[in-house]
Design a protein around this motif. Structure first.
Motif, PDB file in Angstrom:
ATOM      1  N   SER A  51       0.846  -1.191   0.000  1.00 33.48           N
ATOM      2  CA  SER A  51       0.000   0.000   0.000  1.00 33.48           C
ATOM      3  C   SER A  51       0.878   1.236   0.000  1.00 33.48           C
ATOM      4  O   SER A  51       1.868   1.298   0.730  1.00 33.48           O
ATOM      5  N   ILE A  52       0.498   2.206  -0.801  1.00 34.76           N
ATOM      6  CA  ILE A  52       1.193   3.487  -0.897  1.00 34.76           C
ATOM      7  C   ILE A  52       0.192   4.552  -0.445  1.00 34.76           C
ATOM      8  O   ILE A  52      -0.912   4.605  -0.979  1.00 34.76           O
ATOM      9  N   ALA A  53       0.545   5.370   0.553  1.00 30.17           N
ATOM     10  CA  ALA A  53      -0.450   6.269   1.142  1.00 30.17           C
ATOM     11  C   ALA A  53       0.127   7.622   1.517  1.00 30.17           C
ATOM     12  O   ALA A  53       1.310   7.733   1.850  1.00 30.17           O
ATOM     13  N   THR A  54      -0.733   8.634   1.498  1.00 34.39           N
ATOM     14  CA  THR A  54      -0.363   9.970   1.969  1.00 34.39           C
ATOM     15  C   THR A  54      -0.729  10.148   3.439  1.00 34.39           C
ATOM     16  O   THR A  54      -0.247  11.058   4.099  1.00 34.39           O
ATOM     17  N   GLU A  55      -1.629   9.290   3.946  1.00 35.92           N
ATOM     18  CA  GLU A  55      -2.017   9.280   5.350  1.00 35.92           C
ATOM     19  C   GLU A  55      -2.532   7.892   5.672  1.00 35.92           C
ATOM     20  O   GLU A  55      -2.723   7.070   4.781  1.00 35.92           O
ATOM     21  N   THR A  60      -4.843   9.908  10.415  1.00 35.57           N
ATOM     22  CA  THR A  60      -3.746   9.286  11.150  1.00 35.57           C
ATOM     23  C   THR A  60      -2.482   9.253  10.301  1.00 35.57           C
ATOM     24  O   THR A  60      -2.550   9.323   9.077  1.00 35.57           O
ATOM     25  N   PRO A  61      -1.309   9.113  10.934  1.00 39.71           N
ATOM     26  CA  PRO A  61      -0.090   8.931  10.158  1.00 39.71           C
ATOM     27  C   PRO A  61      -0.089   7.565   9.472  1.00 39.71           C
ATOM     28  O   PRO A  61      -0.794   6.642   9.907  1.00 39.71           O
ATOM     29  N   VAL A  62       0.669   7.440   8.420  1.00 35.63           N
ATOM     30  CA  VAL A  62       0.784   6.164   7.715  1.00 35.63           C
ATOM     31  C   VAL A  62       1.489   5.168   8.633  1.00 35.63           C
ATOM     32  O   VAL A  62       2.603   5.416   9.086  1.00 35.63           O
ATOM     33  N   PRO A  63       0.843   4.024   8.929  1.00 34.95           N
ATOM     34  CA  PRO A  63       1.490   3.025   9.782  1.00 34.95           C
ATOM     35  C   PRO A  63       2.594   2.298   9.015  1.00 34.95           C
ATOM     36  O   PRO A  63       2.541   2.194   7.787  1.00 34.95           O
ATOM     37  N   THR A  64       3.557   1.789   9.740  1.00 30.75           N
ATOM     38  CA  THR A  64       4.640   1.023   9.113  1.00 30.75           C
ATOM     39  C   THR A  64       4.122  -0.290   8.555  1.00 30.75           C
ATOM     40  O   THR A  64       4.508  -0.708   7.469  1.00 30.75           O
ATOM     41  N   LEU A  65       3.255  -0.963   9.317  1.00 32.86           N
ATOM     42  CA  LEU A  65       2.654  -2.236   8.895  1.00 32.86           C
ATOM     43  C   LEU A  65       1.170  -2.215   9.207  1.00 32.86           C
ATOM     44  O   LEU A  65       0.746  -1.578  10.168  1.00 32.86           O
ATOM     45  N   SER A  66       0.399  -2.937   8.414  1.00 34.13           N
ATOM     46  CA  SER A  66      -0.992  -3.233   8.736  1.00 34.13           C
ATOM     47  C   SER A  66      -1.091  -4.745   8.870  1.00 34.13           C
ATOM     48  O   SER A  66      -0.663  -5.478   7.979  1.00 34.13           O
ATOM     49  N   ILE A  67      -1.644  -5.192   9.990  1.00 29.52           N
ATOM     50  CA  ILE A  67      -1.749  -6.625  10.268  1.00 29.52           C
ATOM     51  C   ILE A  67      -3.213  -6.952  10.517  1.00 29.52           C
ATOM     52  O   ILE A  67      -3.812  -6.459  11.483  1.00 29.52           O
ATOM     53  N   GLU A  68      -3.786  -7.766   9.621  1.00 28.35           N
ATOM     54  CA  GLU A  68      -5.176  -8.189   9.781  1.00 28.35           C
ATOM     55  C   GLU A  68      -5.224  -9.379  10.730  1.00 28.35           C
ATOM     56  O   GLU A  68      -4.462 -10.334  10.579  1.00 28.35           O
ATOM     57  N   VAL A  69      -6.124  -9.314  11.706  1.00 30.61           N
ATOM     58  CA  VAL A  69      -6.277 -10.368  12.709  1.00 30.61           C
ATOM     59  C   VAL A  69      -7.724 -10.866  12.720  1.00 30.61           C
ATOM     60  O   VAL A  69      -8.615 -10.215  12.173  1.00 30.61           O
ATOM     61  N   ASP A  70      -7.947 -11.995  13.368  1.00 35.43           N
ATOM     62  CA  ASP A  70      -9.288 -12.578  13.407  1.00 35.43           C
ATOM     63  C   ASP A  70     -10.204 -11.896  14.412  1.00 35.43           C
ATOM     64  O   ASP A  70     -11.417 -11.891  14.242  1.00 35.43           O
ATOM     65  N   ASP A  71      -9.658 -11.281  15.468  1.00 34.38           N
ATOM     66  CA  ASP A  71     -10.465 -10.662  16.524  1.00 34.38           C
ATOM     67  C   ASP A  71      -9.741  -9.427  17.052  1.00 34.38           C
ATOM     68  O   ASP A  71      -8.978  -9.503  18.019  1.00 34.38           O
ATOM     69  N   VAL A  72      -9.975  -8.293  16.413  1.00 31.45           N
ATOM     70  CA  VAL A  72      -9.255  -7.072  16.768  1.00 31.45           C
ATOM     71  C   VAL A  72      -9.548  -6.632  18.198  1.00 31.45           C
ATOM     72  O   VAL A  72      -8.668  -6.091  18.877  1.00 31.45           O
ATOM     73  N   ASP A  73     -10.752  -6.894  18.700  1.00 27.12           N
ATOM     74  CA  ASP A  73     -11.078  -6.514  20.072  1.00 27.12           C
ATOM     75  C   ASP A  73     -10.226  -7.289  21.075  1.00 27.12           C
ATOM     76  O   ASP A  73      -9.761  -6.728  22.070  1.00 27.12           O
ATOM     77  N   TYR A 101      -4.003   1.397  16.341  1.00 22.39           N
ATOM     78  CA  TYR A 101      -2.559   1.426  16.128  1.00 22.39           C
ATOM     79  C   TYR A 101      -1.879   1.170  17.467  1.00 22.39           C
ATOM     80  O   TYR A 101      -2.268   1.744  18.482  1.00 22.39           O
ATOM     81  N   VAL A 102      -0.844   0.356  17.429  1.00 19.16           N
ATOM     82  CA  VAL A 102      -0.039   0.080  18.615  1.00 19.16           C
ATOM     83  C   VAL A 102       1.427   0.290  18.233  1.00 19.16           C
ATOM     84  O   VAL A 102       1.810   0.082  17.075  1.00 19.16           O
ATOM     85  N   ARG A 103       2.248   0.730  19.183  1.00 19.54           N
ATOM     86  CA  ARG A 103       3.669   0.969  18.918  1.00 19.54           C
ATOM     87  C   ARG A 103       4.441  -0.314  19.200  1.00 19.54           C
ATOM     88  O   ARG A 103       4.291  -0.923  20.254  1.00 19.54           O
ATOM     89  N   ASP A 104       5.282  -0.748  18.243  1.00 23.07           N
ATOM     90  CA  ASP A 104       6.145  -1.914  18.478  1.00 23.07           C
ATOM     91  C   ASP A 104       7.387  -1.471  19.248  1.00 23.07           C
ATOM     92  O   ASP A 104       7.579  -0.268  19.485  1.00 23.07           O
ATOM     93  N   PRO A 105       8.254  -2.392  19.668  1.00 22.52           N
ATOM     94  CA  PRO A 105       9.401  -1.997  20.492  1.00 22.52           C
ATOM     95  C   PRO A 105      10.424  -1.129  19.763  1.00 22.52           C
ATOM     96  O   PRO A 105      11.313  -0.572  20.395  1.00 22.52           O
ATOM     97  N   PHE A 106      10.286  -0.995  18.448  1.00 20.84           N
ATOM     98  CA  PHE A 106      11.244  -0.230  17.654  1.00 20.84           C
ATOM     99  C   PHE A 106      10.710   1.142  17.260  1.00 20.84           C
ATOM    100  O   PHE A 106      11.306   1.853  16.476  1.00 20.84           O
ATOM    101  N   GLY A 107       9.531   1.497  17.796  1.00 19.74           N
ATOM    102  CA  GLY A 107       8.953   2.815  17.547  1.00 19.74           C
ATOM    103  C   GLY A 107       8.008   2.878  16.362  1.00 19.74           C
ATOM    104  O   GLY A 107       7.489   3.947  16.039  1.00 19.74           O
ATOM    105  N   ASN A 108       7.733   1.752  15.710  1.00 25.36           N
ATOM    106  CA  ASN A 108       6.850   1.733  14.546  1.00 25.36           C
ATOM    107  C   ASN A 108       5.383   1.703  14.961  1.00 25.36           C
ATOM    108  O   ASN A 108       5.015   0.978  15.886  1.00 25.36           O
ATOM    109  N   ASN A 111      -0.720  -0.938  12.526  1.00 27.03           N
ATOM    110  CA  ASN A 111      -2.161  -0.927  12.361  1.00 27.03           C
ATOM    111  C   ASN A 111      -2.685  -2.352  12.521  1.00 27.03           C
ATOM    112  O   ASN A 111      -2.377  -3.223  11.710  1.00 27.03           O
ATOM    113  N   ILE A 112      -3.434  -2.618  13.589  1.00 27.34           N
ATOM    114  CA  ILE A 112      -4.034  -3.926  13.833  1.00 27.34           C
ATOM    115  C   ILE A 112      -5.510  -3.803  13.453  1.00 27.34           C
ATOM    116  O   ILE A 112      -6.211  -2.946  13.984  1.00 27.34           O
ATOM    117  N   LEU A 113      -5.979  -4.665  12.547  1.00 28.08           N
ATOM    118  CA  LEU A 113      -7.320  -4.484  12.005  1.00 28.08           C
ATOM    119  C   LEU A 113      -8.050  -5.790  11.748  1.00 28.08           C
ATOM    120  O   LEU A 113      -7.424  -6.839  11.586  1.00 28.08           O
TER     121      LEU A 113
END
Length: 116
Positions: A51-55, A60-73, A101-108, A111-113
């Motif tokens: 994905s290529i994005a301006t926001e 929100t800022p552009v996240p480093t990664l987007s990770i789709e999960v089965d149960d975001v809650d 959005y959650v911050r990983d240990p490296f500051g990234n 996006n968990i969705l």
């Protein structure tokens, strides 16, 4: 010719710090460890995407990664239980995803969705 995989490479000075977030929090398996690089994976099959994005959407800022999960809650509760930094609170977006959005240990910003 065909793209078979897309792999993200996140820069860090301490690859061992990845286990708590990518292994313990997200539940990915450590499948390669050369000391200077670790790779986490799952058995899930997916189509390669970039994905290529301006926001990041909703201003929100552009996240480093987007990770789709089965149960975001459930992942949001787990992030809270682990004391992880929430960058963008759990939200139902108008384009059909529920995410945070959650911050990983490296500051990234990650996006968990889940799709609704």
């Amino acid at each position: 010719m065909a793209v078979l995989r897309v792999i993200s490479n996140l820069a860090t000075g301490d690859v061992a710090a990845a286990q708590a977030f990518y292994g313990d929090f997200l539940g990915l398996d450590l499948v390669m460890d050369h000391g200077w690089i670790q790779t986490f994976a799952s058995d899930a099959r997916m189509a390669p995407q970039v994905s290529i994005a301006t926001e990041g959407g909703s201003g929100t800022p552009v996240p480093t990664l987007s990770i789709e999960v089965d149960d975001v809650d459930a992942y949001r509760r787990r992030a809270g239980d682990l004391g992880l930094e929430i960058v963008y609170e759990l939200t139902d977006e108008p384009w059909g995803v529920r995410r945070f959005y959650v911050r990983d240990p490296f500051g990234n910003a990650i996006n968990i969705l889940s799709h609704r």
